[in-house]
Structure formats: C-alpha cells, structure tokens
Design a protein around this motif. Structure first.
Motif, PDB file in Angstrom:
ATOM      1  N   ALA A  95       0.848  -1.204   0.000  1.00 28.26           N
ATOM      2  CA  ALA A  95       0.000   0.000   0.000  1.00 28.26           C
ATOM      3  C   ALA A  95       0.878   1.247   0.000  1.00 28.26           C
ATOM      4  N   VAL A  96       1.940   1.229   0.793  1.00 26.23           N
ATOM      5  CA  VAL A  96       2.813   2.403   0.876  1.00 26.23           C
ATOM      6  C   VAL A  96       3.561   2.585  -0.441  1.00 26.23           C
ATOM      7  N   LEU A  97       4.063   1.489  -0.997  1.00 27.88           N
ATOM      8  CA  LEU A  97       4.796   1.602  -2.267  1.00 27.88           C
ATOM      9  C   LEU A  97       3.890   2.170  -3.358  1.00 27.88           C
ATOM     10  N   GLU A  98       2.663   1.655  -3.418  1.00 27.80           N
ATOM     11  CA  GLU A  98       1.765   2.142  -4.463  1.00 27.80           C
ATOM     12  C   GLU A  98       1.413   3.617  -4.233  1.00 27.80           C
ATOM     13  N   THR A  99       1.170   3.973  -2.980  1.00 26.02           N
ATOM     14  CA  THR A  99       0.822   5.364  -2.661  1.00 26.02           C
ATOM     15  C   THR A  99       1.942   6.296  -3.099  1.00 26.02           C
ATOM     16  N   LEU A 100       3.164   5.944  -2.726  1.00 19.32           N
ATOM     17  CA  LEU A 100       4.266   6.865  -3.003  1.00 19.32           C
ATOM     18  C   LEU A 100       4.681   6.869  -4.470  1.00 19.32           C
ATOM     19  N   THR A 101       4.462   5.772  -5.153  1.00 21.20           N
ATOM     20  CA  THR A 101       4.844   5.806  -6.563  1.00 21.20           C
ATOM     21  C   THR A 101       3.761   6.464  -7.414  1.00 21.20           C
ATOM     22  N   ARG A 102       2.518   6.334  -6.978  1.00 22.45           N
ATOM     23  CA  ARG A 102       1.455   6.936  -7.803  1.00 22.45           C
ATOM     24  C   ARG A 102       1.168   8.394  -7.466  1.00 22.45           C
ATOM     25  N   ILE A 103       1.427   8.777  -6.218  1.00 24.72           N
ATOM     26  CA  ILE A 103       1.125  10.169  -5.866  1.00 24.72           C
ATOM     27  C   ILE A 103       2.408  10.875  -5.467  1.00 24.72           C
ATOM     28  N   GLU A 104       2.773  11.851  -6.276  1.00 26.95           N
ATOM     29  CA  GLU A 104       3.965  12.641  -5.933  1.00 26.95           C
ATOM     30  C   GLU A 104       3.593  13.555  -4.779  1.00 26.95           C
ATOM     31  N   ASP A 105       4.587  13.939  -4.011  1.00 25.60           N
ATOM     32  CA  ASP A 105       4.371  14.940  -2.976  1.00 25.60           C
ATOM     33  C   ASP A 105       3.542  14.499  -1.791  1.00 25.60           C
TER      34      ASP A 105
END
Ligand code: XMP
Length: 487
Positions: A284-294
C-alpha cells in the motif's frame, strides 16, 4: 502443494505492542538530555513526537492549541461542517503569533455596540480601524468602548492615526517589544509606507512566546495545526489550507483505487502538505508513493485503536506496530525513510508503546485515547462513583456515524456496520500533565536503549519477543496492589 495450504504455510507473524520489548543498550547521555524533535511531515518539524487523533472527542481547537504549545501537534477532526472546522483552525492560528496577519478590523462608522460584539466573539481587546480596504486610521481598545455610549461611532472613541504608535514591516521582534514598552501600548499595528495595515503585534503574543518555549510554531510564530479531510471533498480542503499546515487524508483504508485517484488530484490542487492514511502494508505504501507525488507523510495502523472494532467485525487488521514496520520497509526500499515521516496511529496505551513505534521506524505517534482523557478534549466530563471520566467514541461508532459529516470514513453508503465503540476514559488532567508524563517516559525508554534522538533510536533499537506467558513477568506481579493501582 495446493495454493491454500501454501497460504497457510506462509502465514506472517504480526507483532503488536504487547508482544515486543526493547533490549537495553549502552547509554551515553542522561534521559533529560535526549532530544525528541521530529518530523511530522516532509517539511514540518515538531518538538515532541505526539500527535492527537482527528476525532470529535479528541481534537478541537482547545486541545490543538494546548498540544502545540507543549511541542506536539493536533489534527482537527472533520465530524462537523466545513465552516466549523475552518473556525477551529482559525482559532488555533489566532491563539498566538509573532505578527498577526489575519487581523480583525473595524471601520470608522462601525458602532461601539458592534465593536464590543466583535471583541467578545473573538476574545480580543483591540481592533485596528481601517477605511478604503486596508488604510489604517486609528485603533480602538476595550478601554475606549467599555463605558462609551453604545450608539457612538468608532471614529468618535478611537485613538486617531496622529496619536498612533505603529511600526513598519521591517520591524524586528526586539524593536517591537521596546516600542510597546516605551509607549506603554499593548498593540502595535504594522503598516507600509501608504499606511496600509500589514499586520499586528501584541504584547500578549510576545509574552506567550516566552511562556511556551517548546511550542511547535510556523514561520510567523503561529502554532502548528493539521486538519483531517476526505479525499473526495476538495472544497473543504481548499477552505482549510489557508489556516492549517498539514491536511491529513482521513480514511480507514487508503489503499483503495478511488481514494488514491482522488488524493492524487487533491494534492495537486492544494498548497498545504498532505499526509496519506491509514495504511497497513508495504504494498500500500509503495503504491501510494509511486502513484502520488508529494505525499508528505504516512499515517499507519489499522484496527489497533482502543475504540476500534474493525478487527473484530471484519477480521482484517494491520496492527500499528506491524503497519509501522511495513511502511518503514517500503520507505527504506525507496530511499525515503527519514524524509517522509511515518505517524504510528492507534493502540498506544503508554510511553513504552510510543518507544516501540518510534524504534520500529515511526517519526511520531498519534493518540486518541490518551488525549481524550484530558481537560482540553471536547468530550463531556462525568463522575462515576467519585472518579472522573471523559467521553470517548470511535469515529466508526454508531454515535459518530450519526453525525453525518463523518460518513465517508467508516460508512460509505455500502457499509452498514459499526466499526467502533462508545465509552468513557479516565480523566487525566491537562494536556500539559499528559505530555510531561509521555515525555519523561519516552526519554527513559530511549535512555535504556542508548539513543540520543529519534534517528539514533531507529539505528540502535533491538527488539525482543515476549511469548504470551512471559508478559506477566515484566509487569508488577506477586504483590497485592491497592485498588486503582496499575496491574
Ligand atoms: P487510540 O488507541 O489512541 O486510537 O484510541 C485512535 C485511532 O483509532 C482510529 N479510529 C478508529 N478505528 N474504528 C476503527 O477501526 C473507529 O471507530 C475508529 N475511530 C478512530 C483512528 O486511526 C484513531 O487515530
């Protein structure tokens, strides 16, 4: 081997706060010298790693002010109208500042009676008088209006521009203080060379700065504050961003396609930093950070909250310590650990739990239960058999869900179940008392581990697993404890 047997053979061990301890290490400094300053978002630092939960029995403006003054930060709940939430945020930002920018003003033709009403509603005792937008023409104080005829106009009772003590935008805090002392005034309007009002410095604010040296403040000396938002409510986020430092996306399960898409859009539209949550797994964290910048921070933990029944009702959970480890692993993989902070949320009962969460890679701990019991929390205080308690309920409880504004966290139209309970927590005194206890306890833990600050704790901490039978030994045992003591 069948795929289901395979799943069973690969069952993960999920550690909770009750399972682990920290092992001692060599100490080089005394506990009092241990530094607890930490990041709460990518660009915001707080002096103590304590964050209050956005719940309507925990964080309103009073608690947010008290907690920021002690060095932590409050996240304002969203179980109310946009206007009410904005008003809470404004209150925190107005509580103190080096220079007030959002100055409440009156016009020369305002009546004394109206000015008194404004002073009372904002709890302030002086108002700059402006005309044509921002041009300063005088100042009116409580002393000027108190005994005046209520029908008079402000221009008849104010101190006019000729007799005003003002400063320009370049004034330093020390100069401002000297000016106010010399002329015995409590308010110093700041103007540009066209006499346009640019701000206000008050003696009260300067005194508060000295009174709360640990306070978490922004660049203008105002207290830091965050606010919970729904990712689907851009309008609320836009209205709040002017008054808050961080926006916390407040959904029970962030790893959801619609939530991720909506947050991605929202982050682009607001200037405040955005924290994503709640998250529970590395993927979940990997997807969040790769899909949403900033994304400026991660709020992690699912199902550990003291008022939470998600784990019971759904049998799905990512207990806070596990979620913290998962997030720390993901951040490490991306080379972002320490840059993007983890806020460990839910199930924290004492300072030992905070130490465990930080040691596992978190930068700060979010607490509902511990702060719900304070004087400043919004919940009701009641006495039961001579003891005081404060009301506390989960945001997914029937009680909170009945306040419609909260519906999207725990009860999308498709959800018909309660995921929280309602009850009472012991009264714990003021936020200051609670923070003092948490700070002392956390410094003691870190002292035993031998860590001088939080990043050192990440490096030095070693964990031990306590099997269920063993947990009795590390708490008071074989002794009769009078009623009310810890057992
Ligand atoms: P503590 O243990 O400090 O936890 O009381 C506060 C955190 O619990 C979460 N929360 C809930 N979780 N159902 C849940 O599953 C609920 O009704 C609920 N209300 C709050 C939230 O993350 C909070 O910060």
């Amino acid at each position: 081997m069948g795929r289901f047997l395979n799943k069973v053979l690969n069952i993960e061990t999920v550690y909770t706060f009750n399972d682990l301890i920290l092992l001692p290490g060599k100490a080089e400094v005394e506990p009092k010298e241990i530094e607890l300053k930490t990041k709460v978002s990518k660009n915001r630092w707080i002096n103590l790693p304590f964050v209050s939960s956005p719940m309507d029995t925990v964080t309103g403006s009073d608690l947010a002010v008290a907690l920021a003054r002690e060095g932590g930060i409050g996240i304002l709940h969203r179980n109310c109208s946009v206007e009410e939430q904005v008003e809470m945020a404004r209150k925190v930002k107005r509580a103190e500042s080096t220079i007030i920018r959002d100055v409440i003003v009156v016009k020369p033709d305002t009546t004394v009676s109206e000015a008194i009403e404004i002073m009372n509603s904002y709890d302030i005792h002086g108002l700059p008088v402006v005309e044509n937008g921002r041009k300063l023409v005088g100042i009116v104080t409580w002393r000027d209006v108190r005994y005046s005829d209520r029908q008079l106009k402000i221009k008849d009772v104010m101190t006019p521009r000729e007799r005003l003590i003002v400063a320009t935008t370049e004034v330093s805090i020390d100069e401002a203080k000297r000016l106010m002392q010399k002329h015995k005034v409590e308010k110093l309007p700041i103007v540009n060379n066209k006499w346009e009002l640019k701000g206000l410095i008050t003696i009260k604010d300067l005194e508060l700065r000295g009174q709360y040296p640990m306070a978490s403040r922004d660049e203008e000396g105002r207290l830091l504050v965050g606010a919970a938002i729904s990712p689907f409510d851009l309008e609320r986020a836009k209205k709040l961003e002017k008054y808050v430092d961080i926006l916390v996306v407040d959904v029970a399960h962030f790893h959801n396609e619609n939530v991720i898409r909506a947050t991605k859009k929202l982050v682009k539209e607001v200037s405040a930093e955005v924290i994503a949550g709640n998250l529970g797994t590395k993927e979940a964290v990997l997807e969040t950070l790769t899909r949403i910048e900033d994304i400026a921070g991660l709020r992690v933990g699912m199902g550990s909250g003291s008022i939470c029944t998600t784990g019971v009702v759904t049998k799905v959970a990512a207990p806070t310590l596990y979620a913290t480890l998962q997030a720390a692993e993901a951040l490490d993989e991306l080379g972002l650990h320490g840059e993007i902070p983890i806020i460990a949320d839910g199930g924290i009962k004492n300072t030992g739990d905070i130490a465990l969460a930080l040691a596992m890679g978190a930068s700060a701990a979010m607490m509902g239960n511990l702060f719900a019991g304070t004087k400043e929390s919004p919940g009701r205080l009641i006495a039961i058999q001579g003891k005081y308690y404060k009301e506390y309920y989960g945001m997914g409880s029937a009680r909170a869900r009945s306040k419609r504004a909260n519906l999207d966290r725990y009860s999308k139209p498709s959800k018909d179940i309660d995921e929280g309970v309602e009850g009472w927590v012991p009264y714990r005194g003021t936020v200051k008392d609670v923070v003092k206890e948490l700070t002392g306890g956390l410094q003691a833990s870190m002292g035993y581990v031998g860590a001088k600050n939080i990043p050192e704790l990440w490096e030095k901490a070693r964990f031990g697993y306590i099997p269920p039978n063993g947990s009795q030994e590390i708490r008071p045992h074989d002794i009769l404890i009078p009623k009310g003591g810890t057992n």
